[in-house]
Design a protein around this motif. Sequence first.
Motif, PDB file in Angstrom:
ATOM      1  N   UNK A   1       0.822  -1.215   0.000  1.00 41.48           N
ATOM      2  CA  UNK A   1       0.000   0.000   0.000  1.00 41.48           C
ATOM      3  C   UNK A   1       0.857   1.267   0.000  1.00 41.48           C
ATOM      4  N   UNK A   2       0.400   2.264  -0.738  1.00 47.09           N
ATOM      5  CA  UNK A   2       1.038   3.578  -0.761  1.00 47.09           C
ATOM      6  C   UNK A   2      -0.050   4.615  -0.505  1.00 47.09           C
ATOM      7  N   UNK A   3       0.155   5.435   0.509  1.00 46.07           N
ATOM      8  CA  UNK A   3      -0.829   6.464   0.846  1.00 46.07           C
ATOM      9  C   UNK A   3      -0.890   7.506  -0.267  1.00 46.07           C
ATOM     10  N   UNK A   4      -2.093   7.997  -0.551  1.00 48.81           N
ATOM     11  CA  UNK A   4      -2.276   9.039  -1.557  1.00 48.81           C
ATOM     12  C   UNK A   4      -2.008  10.408  -0.944  1.00 48.81           C
ATOM     13  N   UNK A   5      -1.644  11.356  -1.782  1.00 47.60           N
ATOM     14  CA  UNK A   5      -1.487  12.734  -1.354  1.00 47.60           C
ATOM     15  C   UNK A   5      -2.844  13.399  -1.209  1.00 47.60           C
ATOM     16  N   UNK A   6      -2.883  14.522  -0.488  1.00 48.70           N
ATOM     17  CA  UNK A   6      -4.137  15.213  -0.181  1.00 48.70           C
ATOM     18  C   UNK A   6      -4.922  15.614  -1.425  1.00 48.70           C
ATOM     19  N   UNK A   7      -4.244  16.099  -2.468  1.00 48.97           N
ATOM     20  CA  UNK A   7      -4.953  16.526  -3.682  1.00 48.97           C
ATOM     21  C   UNK A   7      -5.606  15.349  -4.389  1.00 48.97           C
ATOM     22  N   UNK A   8      -4.885  14.232  -4.468  1.00 51.53           N
ATOM     23  CA  UNK A   8      -5.444  13.043  -5.118  1.00 51.53           C
ATOM     24  C   UNK A   8      -6.606  12.478  -4.298  1.00 51.53           C
ATOM     25  N   UNK A   9      -6.478  12.498  -2.968  1.00 51.38           N
ATOM     26  CA  UNK A   9      -7.567  12.048  -2.101  1.00 51.38           C
ATOM     27  C   UNK A   9      -8.817  12.873  -2.372  1.00 51.38           C
TER      28      UNK A   9
ATOM     29  N   UNK B   1     -12.195  16.112   1.854  1.00 47.37           N
ATOM     30  CA  UNK B   1     -10.877  16.610   2.267  1.00 47.37           C
ATOM     31  C   UNK B   1     -10.229  15.653   3.261  1.00 47.37           C
ATOM     32  N   UNK B   2      -8.901  15.629   3.277  1.00 50.60           N
ATOM     33  CA  UNK B   2      -8.195  14.859   4.300  1.00 50.60           C
ATOM     34  C   UNK B   2      -8.674  15.373   5.650  1.00 50.60           C
ATOM     35  N   UNK B   3      -9.003  14.456   6.538  1.00 46.61           N
ATOM     36  CA  UNK B   3      -9.594  14.809   7.826  1.00 46.61           C
ATOM     37  C   UNK B   3     -11.096  14.631   7.819  1.00 46.61           C
ATOM     38  N   UNK B   4     -11.676  14.458   6.631  1.00 46.29           N
ATOM     39  CA  UNK B   4     -13.112  14.221   6.498  1.00 46.29           C
ATOM     40  C   UNK B   4     -13.412  13.044   5.576  1.00 46.29           C
ATOM     41  N   UNK B   5     -12.351  12.316   5.196  1.00 42.44           N
ATOM     42  CA  UNK B   5     -12.513  11.204   4.249  1.00 42.44           C
ATOM     43  C   UNK B   5     -13.310  10.082   4.892  1.00 42.44           C
ATOM     44  N   UNK B   6     -14.266   9.572   4.134  1.00 42.03           N
ATOM     45  CA  UNK B   6     -15.114   8.472   4.591  1.00 42.03           C
ATOM     46  C   UNK B   6     -15.533   7.661   3.372  1.00 42.03           C
ATOM     47  N   UNK B   7     -16.112   6.492   3.564  1.00 43.03           N
ATOM     48  CA  UNK B   7     -16.514   5.668   2.426  1.00 43.03           C
ATOM     49  C   UNK B   7     -17.912   5.990   1.900  1.00 43.03           C
ATOM     50  N   UNK B   8     -18.503   7.091   2.328  1.00 43.93           N
ATOM     51  CA  UNK B   8     -19.861   7.470   1.927  1.00 43.93           C
ATOM     52  C   UNK B   8     -19.825   8.611   0.916  1.00 43.93           C
TER      53      UNK B   8
END
Length: 165
Positions: free
Chosen positions: A79-87, A94-101
């Motif tokens: 696994x490689x973590x994505x950068x904030x812009x790609x997320x 936004x990073x800090x609010x990412x969820x699967x919904x």
Amino acid sequence: MSAESVRAFLAEHAPDAEIIDQGASTATVEEAAATLGVEPGRIAKTLSVRVGDRVVLVVARGDARLDNRKVKDALGGRPRMLGAEEVMALTGHPVGGVCPFGLATPLAVYCDHSLRDFDEVFPAAGSRTSSVRITPDRLAAVTGATWADLCRPPEIESGEGLPPT
């Protein structure tokens, strides 16, 4: 837009799920636990990772860490973590609010077995101040997630439960 997409998704797929907006930061596991008054493990963090040529979301208890070997065995690559812009581009959150919904792009979701240590968990809800109160099985069901063993339990992280050296 992100919180609205989550509200719309939950209204359709889980209208009984409670969205909590505390008005205070829930962007990190520690902040979310303090704001919600729960232990850090109950925070269901959503990690955006690239495995080979695909991006997946891994939802795990807040105090667990991805185990590279387990991810490689289960998903076929490191696994490689994505950068904030790609997320933001792929999830719409936004990073800090990412969820699967309410995702901007359909992504495979994997729920780590560690979530089942709790009767209720609190994933983010598309913003840095909102969360959802939901059971782990309901979270997996409404997101079409696959259960997998992808993380090291917190006891191993802290050194507890390991034989003395």
